[in-house]
Every structure is written in structure tokens, then in C-alpha cells.
Enzyme design. Structure first.
Site, mmCIF file in Angstrom:
data_model
loop_
_atom_site.group_PDB
_atom_site.id
_atom_site.type_symbol
_atom_site.label_atom_id
_atom_site.label_comp_id
_atom_site.label_asym_id
_atom_site.label_seq_id
_atom_site.Cartn_x
_atom_site.Cartn_y
_atom_site.Cartn_z
ATOM 1 N N ASP A 61 0.783 -1.244 0.000
ATOM 2 C CA ASP A 61 0.000 0.000 0.000
ATOM 3 C C ASP A 61 0.820 1.302 0.000
ATOM 4 O OD1 ASP A 61 -1.543 -2.135 0.801
ATOM 5 O OD2 ASP A 61 -2.184 -1.231 2.678
ATOM 6 N N TRP A 85 6.239 -10.030 1.122
ATOM 7 C CA TRP A 85 5.702 -9.316 2.286
ATOM 8 C C TRP A 85 6.374 -9.828 3.570
ATOM 9 C CZ3 TRP A 85 3.082 -10.068 6.874
ATOM 10 C CH2 TRP A 85 2.415 -8.962 7.411
ATOM 11 N N ASP A 193 -5.457 0.819 9.491
ATOM 12 C CA ASP A 193 -5.298 1.725 8.343
ATOM 13 C C ASP A 193 -5.965 3.084 8.565
ATOM 14 O OD1 ASP A 193 -4.159 -0.603 7.415
ATOM 15 O OD2 ASP A 193 -5.866 -1.156 6.158
ATOM 16 N N GLU A 244 -10.434 -2.741 4.360
ATOM 17 C CA GLU A 244 -9.097 -2.220 4.648
ATOM 18 C C GLU A 244 -8.970 -0.819 4.050
ATOM 19 O OE1 GLU A 244 -6.339 -6.192 4.690
ATOM 20 O OE2 GLU A 244 -6.569 -5.277 2.735
ATOM 21 N N TRP A 337 -3.696 -8.844 -4.136
ATOM 22 C CA TRP A 337 -3.202 -9.804 -3.138
ATOM 23 C C TRP A 337 -3.261 -11.239 -3.640
ATOM 24 C CZ3 TRP A 337 0.188 -8.775 0.177
ATOM 25 C CH2 TRP A 337 0.208 -7.564 0.865
HETATM 26 C C1 FRU Z 1 -3.831 -3.719 2.670
HETATM 27 C C2 FRU Z 1 -3.181 -4.161 3.974
HETATM 28 C C3 FRU Z 1 -3.570 -3.224 5.076
HETATM 29 C C4 FRU Z 1 -2.445 -3.376 6.041
HETATM 30 C C5 FRU Z 1 -1.264 -3.564 5.132
HETATM 31 C C6 FRU Z 1 -0.209 -4.476 5.666
HETATM 32 O O1 FRU Z 1 -3.161 -4.144 1.541
HETATM 33 O O2 FRU Z 1 -3.530 -5.489 4.268
HETATM 34 O O3 FRU Z 1 -4.833 -3.481 5.632
HETATM 35 O O4 FRU Z 1 -2.281 -2.272 6.872
HETATM 36 O O5 FRU Z 1 -1.772 -4.079 3.921
HETATM 37 O O6 FRU Z 1 0.929 -4.469 4.868
#
Ligand code: FRU
Length: 539
Positions: A61, A85, A193, A244, A337
Site C-alpha cells: 500500500d 511481504w 489503516d 481495509e 493480493w
Molecule cells: C492492505 C493491507 C492493510 C495493512 C497492510 C499491511 O493491503 O492489508 O490493511 O495495513 O496491507 O501491509
């Protein structure tokens, strides 16, 4: 697969009708902004040339976008140790023009309270926090702590909200010693978030959080003490996955000056084309909660959603705080994702969309957001060819005629729909390997489509190119407009002035260097257009 090019000579006559405006000339090799031999910076295979991507390693993000003192800040979810990630940091870049980005050191590192998840940043103009040290207002970042160890141990209370501040134009950051400023309410698994705005009407900071299946609103006088105001969305909108990255902001309705509010909600999964996607609501915010406009309701009841982008690759988009001239600028993460951890890039993984400028219009279906590519992108044009009125009968080769390469390009095309339109038409990119990417409109279904099923490497995920992505056409205008951006590994379509938007990535075995217009199942008239060669922002 090989694709035979069926060139129709008759179609080429009207091309470049305004020869004087063919900036690049037709003989000269196009300036594609390519990498000079021997120069490796941002020249890897699939490396986006006019999109932001981190110099190396993982990003998801965009975070903390704020404009301050002549600079657009872009923070981003970043794992500096790997291209998958992991423990999240906030990477950091700044831009003076919204187009060229300067990399800065990592702004926020994970600590004993957790990983640094997504969030926002504001200029604390009135120094409500007391973090300011004199002359300048402080920048304050509001983010989620994700305590991975606690989560692993089975805690459901491992996400909390925290702040950090900077008094040197975002170059260094101090985490507040009173963190978290909003502890987990207890047993709320997904609460994250934070997007914070100053709401003039209620005279307070307002934070919107994604809380599992809904959005929650909190208010604060000083960004440190937060009180719950209200919540929204448990029974409205799409709920295919967890909510999110929300955003809440006022917008002025184009042409009327009326003030409405937009609430953006990202969700994963839930995208109508699969995976993660971005929906929004238009309504009113009364300082406590959000109420959708009555005309918006039919479109968000029964699990339905209104989507900001119908492609598969625009997620977690939120807007800049304090953008100049009252503009509402948004940037998204150009991935999904479903496969973001597996896309075939090495040094870095994933990129952002081009920046958008949002406007709000009243349509027959009610208020809708119309995204447009930020006008600053026009500075990347190196050569422009004008296309005159012409018939597209199966194929119209633009590369052969104009020396125009789709690699780093922008196209603005207007088609006139025939009365009994039945077939499909659009733009086709190809290369000498026979790989093909198509984006366009199918009149029989009244849908736009993005087809990457034959566009190169899709082996990394079954979800990547299972089928074409589709998007409804809302306009009933006989003139259909396609505004397209092609980078080394992506396509962005703004159709009908932003009424429908699609963003999708692709990974051809070699760059697409051929482009043609195609029409299948019937001819279509190109009313006219312009195609622009673009240059890299990194070279
Ligand atoms: C969205 C998310 C958010 C979170 C972040 C973690 O893509 O899942 O909700 O803060 O990525 O990297």
C-alpha cells in the site's frame, strides 16, 4: 501463439491527418524513454518507467500521502529485506511535480509494539499536538501497529493505532511516547489503516478505520486522545472480504458547488474480477457518521458495490492530505493480493498506479467519482501523433505507419459507435514472440475488457490470467472515449472521461513494441485521436 497481422491499407490514409502535429515525425525512431546501453538504474525487465516503484524489495500500500512545503510525500508499505511481504516499514519518497520521485531513507521501522501497517499523514497546522518546535507546523503520521508475535500467539487484540511526528519536512520521525493512542478495543482482530482529516465543520480531527466488516469513525482535538463517533457499512456495500484502507473526504460536485462526502473502502477479496479491489460510497458526514445519498443506495444494497477501478490491479488507493488548489489526488498500489508476492520481478516487487485527480459528478445514477490521470503526466510526452477520422476494419497498424511504440505511451482515442454495434474493438499490444495484450470495448455485452490471457508470463498464479477482466459501460454516448497509458508492465484505461476505469499489469517475455487498433465482428469508426510517446521518469 502467433497472430497474423491483417493490415488494411485503406485504413491508413487518414492517419496523422494533421501532419504538423506529428511531433516525432514518422521517420525518426520513437523516443521511448528507454534505458541507454550500460545503464542499469531502473532498467530491469518489467521495471515500470513512469510509475513509482521502490528501488528494491517489496512494496504494497501507499501510505501517509501529504503535501507540504512544495513536496508530495509518498510513504509505502515496505519490507527492505526481501521481495515478499514481511515485517512492515514505511518506505519514503518525495516529489515536487507528482511525477518524478526522489527516494528518501525509510521513515518508520517496526519496534516492540509491532510492524508499521498502513496509515496516513497530516500537517498539524495549528500544532494541536504540541509536537511543533517553533516556526513550522509538524507533520504527523497516524499508522497501525500490528503485533505479529501476539497475533501468532492467538491474540485477537494485536492491532492498535499510533502516531509519529517530524519537524524536518518528513526527513526524520519520532514516535510518540504515549503510543498507542488508540489501543485495540479488545478482541477486534482487524482494526487498521487510519486515515485522518481535519473536519472544519465539527472542529476536530476525524479518523476513519477499517474494522473488519465496517468503517468506524473517531474524533480528536489533538491526535492523541480519541473518542468513538460512529460507524458505517455492516449491511451496505460489497463484503466479499475484510475491509481495509478507508478514506473519507469532502468533494465539491462539479458544476454545482454542492458539498458531498466520499468514503473509499478497499476490501480483500471482493473485486468483481477477483482478489482485492476498491469500492466507494457518496453521501454526507455529519461529524459523527456517514450516511449514503439515497440515490446511491440501490447500487450498494444486497452485497453490491460501486467500484473506483474495475481492473484487478489497483488496491489500497487513498488520497493526499492538503493537495494544492483543492485537488483530490489519489494513488493506488498496482497489484492484487491474489498474486502480489509471486509476480515475476526480482530486484523490486510491485509498483503504484499513476496519480489520479478525482472529480465528483451528478449522473443519471446519482453522484459518481470520475478519476482522471493527473495532468502533470502530460510533461512526460515526447512526441505526439494525431489520428484523423478513419474506419477500423479488422486492424489498423499504428507502429508500422507512425513508428509509434506502445512501450511507454499514452493514447487518447474517440470511436463512433455504429447503430447496431455488436462486435468488439480496442487496442492491441504485441511483440515478436506473438504475445498479445488487448484492451477495449465489447458492444454485445456493453462491457470494457482487459485481456492478458496471452500477454506473457502468467505461470506464477492461476488467478492472474484465468480470463479477461470486464467492466460495465455507464455512458450511452455514441462517442466512446478510451484514454490509455501503457508502461513496460501495465495498462491503465480511463474510459468515457473516467466513468469506467481499469488498471491491469502484465509480464510479456519481451517488451510490447507493436500496437494496432482492432475491430472484430464488425467495423468501427475511429473519430480521431492522439497518441503520445512518453519518457521514463527514472532516466
Ligand atoms: C492492505 C493491507 C492493510 C495493512 C497492510 C499491511 O493491503 O492489508 O490493511 O495495513 O496491507 O501491509
Amino acid at each position: 501463439m502467433m497472430h497474423s497481422l491483417n493490415l488494411k491499407a485503406c485504413c491508413l490514409l487518414a492517419l496523422c491527418a494533421l501532419a504538423a502535429s506529428c511531433g516525432g515525425g514518422t521517420g525518426a525512431p520513437p523516443d521511448t524513454g528507454g534505458t541507454p546501453a550500460g545503464q542499469a538504474y531502473y532498467a530491469e525487465k518489467h521495471r515500470p518507467q513512469f510509475h513509482f516503484s521502490p528501488k528494491e524489495k517489496w512494496t504494497n500500500d501507499p501510505n501517509g500521502m501529504v503535501y507540504f512545503d512544495g513536496e508530495y510525500h509518498l510513504f509505502y508499505q515496505h519490507y527492505p529485506d526481501s521481495n515478499v511481504w514481511g515485517p512492515m516499514h514505511w518506505g519514503h519518497a518525495v516529489s515536487k511535480d507528482l511525477v518524478h520521485w526522489e527516494h528518501l531513507p525509510i521513515a518508520l521501522y517496526p519496534d516492540s509494539l509491532g510492524y508499521i501497517f498502513s496509515g496516513s499523514a497530516v500537517v498539524d497546522w495549528k500544532n494541536t499536538t504540541g509536537f511543533g518546535d517553533g516556526g513550522q507546523p509538524p507533520l504527523v503520521a497516524i499508522y497501525t501497529y500490528h503485533d505479529a508475535a501476539a497475533a501468532k500467539a492467538g491474540s485477537e487484540s494485536h492491532q492498535s493505532q499510533a502516531i509519529a511526528y517530524s519537524n524536518d519536512r518528513g526527513r526524520t520521525w519520532t514516535k510518540y511516547e504515549g503510543n498507542p493512542v488508540l489501543p485495540n478495543p479488545g478482541g477486534v482482530r482487524d482494526i487498521r489503516d487510519p486515515k485522518v482529516i481535519w473536519d472544519d465543520d465539527s472542529g476536530q480531527w476525524v479518523m476513519v478505520l477499517a474494522v473488519g466488516d465496517h468503517a468506524g469513525f473517531w474524533g480528536s482535538p489533538d491526535l492523541k486522545n480519541w473518542k468513538k463517533l460512529g460507524e458505517f457499512g455492516k449491511t451496505l456495500g460489497a463484503h466479499g472480504g475484510v475491509w481495509e484502507c478507508p478514506d473519507l473526504f469532502p468533494m465539491t460536485v462539479e458544476g454545482t458547488g454542492e458539498k458531498m462526502w466520499a468514503l473509499i473502502i478497499n476490501l480483500n477479496p471482493g473485486n468483481p474480477n477477483g482478489g482485492s479491489g476498491t469500492q466507494y460510497f457518496i453521501g454526507r458526514f455529519d461529524g459523527k457518521t456517514f450516511t449514503p445519498d439515497p440515490a446511491f443506495l440501490p447500487y450498494v444494497q444486497g452485497g453490491k458495490g460501486v467500484w473506483l477501478d474495475y481492473g484487478k490491479d489497483n488496491y489500497a488507493g487513498v488520497t493526499w492530505s492538503d493537495a494544492p488548489d483543492g485537488r483530490r489526488l489519489l494513488i493506488g498500489w498496482m497489484s492484487n493480493w491474489q498474486y502480489a508476492n509471486k509476480v515475476p520481478t526480482g530486484a523490486w516487487r510491485n509498483a503504484m498506479t499513476v496519480p489520479w485527480s478525482l472529480s465528483l459528478r451528478k449522473t443519471d445514477e446519482g453522484y459518481r467519482i470520475f478519476p482522471q490521470p493527473a495532468k502533470e503526466l502530460e510533461t512526460l510526452r515526447t512526441a505526439t501523433h494525431s489520428l484523423g477520422k478513419t474506419e477500423v476494419d479488422r486492424r489498423l497498424d499504428l507502429t508500422g505507419q507512425l513508428g509509434f511504440s506502445p512501450r511507454l505511451s499514452e493514447m487518447e482515442l474517440e470511436f463512433t459507435l455504429p447503430e447496431d454495434a455488436a462486435g468488439s474493438f480496442g487496442v492491441e499490444l504485441s511483440n515478436s514472440r506473438g504475445e498479445i495484450y488487448r484492451i477495449g470495448y465489447n458492444a454485445s455485452t456493453n462491457q470494457f475488457f482487459s485481456d492478458r490471457t496471452k500477454a506473457g508470463d502468467a505461470s506464477f498464479s492461476e488467478d492472474f490470467a484465468r480470463q479477461s477482466s470486464v467492466a460495465p459501460r455507464f455512458s450511452t454516448d455514441k462517442t466512446l472515449r478510451l484514454h490509455l497509458f501503457f508502461d513496460a508492465a501495465s495498462a491503465e484505461l480511463f474510459a468515457d472521461g473516467g466513468a469506467t476505469v481499469m488498471t491491469e499489469i502484465f509480464f510479456p517475455g519481451e517488451d510490447f513494441n507493436q500496437v494496432s487498433l482492432f475491430a472484430e465482428g464488425g467495423k468501427v469508426e475511429l473519430a480521431g485521436g492522439k497518441v503520445h510517446q512518453l519518457k521514463s521518469i527514472w532516466q
